[in-house]
Design an enzyme around this catalytic site. Structure first.
Site, PDB file in Angstrom:
ATOM      1  N   LYS A   1       0.818  -1.206   0.000  1.00 19.48           N
ATOM      2  CA  LYS A   1       0.000   0.000   0.000  1.00 19.48           C
ATOM      3  C   LYS A   1       0.859   1.267   0.000  1.00 19.48           C
ATOM      4  O   LYS A   1       0.490   2.246  -0.630  1.00 19.48           O
ATOM      5  CB  LYS A   1      -1.035   0.000   1.128  1.00 19.48           C
ATOM      6  CG  LYS A   1      -0.483  -0.028   2.510  1.00 19.48           C
ATOM      7  CD  LYS A   1      -1.588  -0.157   3.548  1.00 19.48           C
ATOM      8  CE  LYS A   1      -1.063  -0.708   4.848  1.00 19.48           C
ATOM      9  NZ  LYS A   1       0.172  -0.127   5.366  1.00 19.48           N
TER      10      LYS A   1
ATOM     11  N   ARG B   1      -6.480   2.467  11.109  1.00 21.73           N
ATOM     12  CA  ARG B   1      -6.137   1.055  11.279  1.00 21.73           C
ATOM     13  C   ARG B   1      -7.056   0.391  12.302  1.00 21.73           C
ATOM     14  O   ARG B   1      -6.936  -0.818  12.542  1.00 21.73           O
ATOM     15  CB  ARG B   1      -4.708   0.953  11.790  1.00 21.73           C
ATOM     16  CG  ARG B   1      -3.682   0.500  10.755  1.00 21.73           C
ATOM     17  CD  ARG B   1      -2.342   0.553  11.426  1.00 21.73           C
ATOM     18  NE  ARG B   1      -1.304  -0.207  10.855  1.00 21.73           N
ATOM     19  CZ  ARG B   1      -0.362   0.287  10.050  1.00 21.73           C
ATOM     20  NH1 ARG B   1      -0.434   1.524   9.642  1.00 21.73           N
ATOM     21  NH2 ARG B   1       0.621  -0.479   9.670  1.00 21.73           N
TER      22      ARG B   1
ATOM     23  N   ARG C   1      12.226  -5.961   1.545  1.00 24.06           N
ATOM     24  CA  ARG C   1      11.897  -4.534   1.565  1.00 24.06           C
ATOM     25  C   ARG C   1      13.087  -3.695   2.055  1.00 24.06           C
ATOM     26  O   ARG C   1      13.765  -4.053   3.002  1.00 24.06           O
ATOM     27  CB  ARG C   1      10.696  -4.309   2.485  1.00 24.06           C
ATOM     28  CG  ARG C   1      10.299  -2.854   2.559  1.00 24.06           C
ATOM     29  CD  ARG C   1       8.850  -2.658   2.735  1.00 24.06           C
ATOM     30  NE  ARG C   1       8.368  -3.006   4.070  1.00 24.06           N
ATOM     31  CZ  ARG C   1       7.119  -2.781   4.454  1.00 24.06           C
ATOM     32  NH1 ARG C   1       6.249  -2.263   3.624  1.00 24.06           N
ATOM     33  NH2 ARG C   1       6.740  -3.118   5.661  1.00 24.06           N
TER      34      ARG C   1
ATOM     35  N   ARG D   1      13.892  -2.117   7.638  1.00 22.64           N
ATOM     36  CA  ARG D   1      13.181  -1.629   8.825  1.00 22.64           C
ATOM     37  C   ARG D   1      13.215  -2.670   9.929  1.00 22.64           C
ATOM     38  O   ARG D   1      13.037  -3.859   9.663  1.00 22.64           O
ATOM     39  CB  ARG D   1      11.721  -1.363   8.440  1.00 22.64           C
ATOM     40  CG  ARG D   1      11.440   0.086   8.195  1.00 22.64           C
ATOM     41  CD  ARG D   1      10.131   0.267   7.508  1.00 22.64           C
ATOM     42  NE  ARG D   1       9.009  -0.287   8.260  1.00 22.64           N
ATOM     43  CZ  ARG D   1       7.745  -0.146   7.897  1.00 22.64           C
ATOM     44  NH1 ARG D   1       7.443   0.514   6.798  1.00 22.64           N
ATOM     45  NH2 ARG D   1       6.780  -0.671   8.614  1.00 22.64           N
TER      46      ARG D   1
ATOM     47  N   ARG E   1       2.625  -8.488  13.242  1.00 23.77           N
ATOM     48  CA  ARG E   1       1.938  -7.392  12.538  1.00 23.77           C
ATOM     49  C   ARG E   1       0.802  -7.935  11.669  1.00 23.77           C
ATOM     50  O   ARG E   1      -0.253  -7.311  11.555  1.00 23.77           O
ATOM     51  CB  ARG E   1       2.935  -6.606  11.682  1.00 23.77           C
ATOM     52  CG  ARG E   1       3.950  -5.864  12.543  1.00 23.77           C
ATOM     53  CD  ARG E   1       5.013  -5.217  11.701  1.00 23.77           C
ATOM     54  NE  ARG E   1       4.487  -4.090  10.963  1.00 23.77           N
ATOM     55  CZ  ARG E   1       5.030  -3.616   9.853  1.00 23.77           C
ATOM     56  NH1 ARG E   1       6.068  -4.193   9.326  1.00 23.77           N
ATOM     57  NH2 ARG E   1       4.490  -2.583   9.261  1.00 23.77           N
TER      58      ARG E   1
END
Ligand code: AMP
Length: 210
Positions: free
Chosen positions: A13, A88, A123, A156, A167
């Site tokens: 996203k 969220r 990522r 990250r 998560r």
């Protein structure tokens, strides 16, 4: 246009929000990026949020709602915006409505959990400007530094495998119910995000009607 991007962490996203933002000429607001910056600079809010973030948990609604209120009041949001990572929780969605904001679209980018777990390890992010890349799906030009500001790219902390699992669990339990919330309001568009970035971008623009 006022658009929300929903989706599990790693669904893409952030990448789609950035691309759509350039295409439509409206800012993307990422609560995750704002919180990471506060953690980095050690502000009071950052210190409070650090632990939750590192554990893959959500930061308290009040804190995040405060961040969004402040950010949406800035002049660059006058012609529209994209929210990446907010709301969220259902209370956050209700808070957004109470701010008097009428949304145009809610885009949910959907990717199976197994694909997401595999994606996360690749990522890479820019700690200076917040841009996000992927070693194979969306690499920076030289694969090592940010295309926009030349900062060396990093992984990250919350992309660590055990944090990714928690998560994903938080997403299914707390954020996914927002799909029903927005579906009931006729705003929800589901976008299949299980494919190349450009394919997902095309599907996203179609869902937005652009
Ligand atoms: P993201 O970059 O959107 O994946 O967000 C990274 C982390 O920031 C999340 O795992 C949460 O700890 C925190 N965060 C970002 N947005 C929110 C939100 N709307 N509500 C609560 N926590 C958030």
């Amino acid at each position: 246009m006022k658009i929300i991007f929903l989706g599990a962490p790693g669904a893409g996203k952030g990448t789609q929000a950035e691309k759509t933002s350039v295409r439509l000429g409206i800012p993307t607001i990422s609560t995750g990026a704002i919180i990471r910056e506060a953690v980095k600079t050690g502000t009071e809010m950052g210190l409070k949020a650090k632990k939750s973030m590192e554990q893959g948990a959500l930061v308290e609604d009040d804190v995040v709602i405060g961040i969004i209120k402040e950010r949406l009041a800035k002049s660059d949001c006058a012609n529209g915006f994209i929210l990446d990572g907010f709301p969220r929780t259902v209370p956050q969605a209700i808070a957004l409505e109470k701010m008097g904001i009428t949304l145009d679209k809610v885009i949910s980018i959907e990717v199976p959990d197994e694909v997401i777990s595999a994606r996360m390890t690749g990522r890479r992010v820019c700690s200076t400007c917040g841009a996000s890349y992927h070693v194979t799906d969306n690499p920076s030009r030289n694969g090592e530094t940010c295309d926009k500001c030349d900062t060396p790219l990093t992984v990250r902390a919350d992309d660590a495998p055990e944090v990714v699992l928690s998560r994903l669990a938080v997403y299914h339990e707390t954020t996914e119910p927002l799909k029903d919330y927005y579906k009931a309001k006729g705003m929800l568009e589901i976008v299949d995000g299980n494919g190349p970035v450009e394919q997902t971008s095309a599907r996203t623009l179609e869902a937005i009607g652009k």
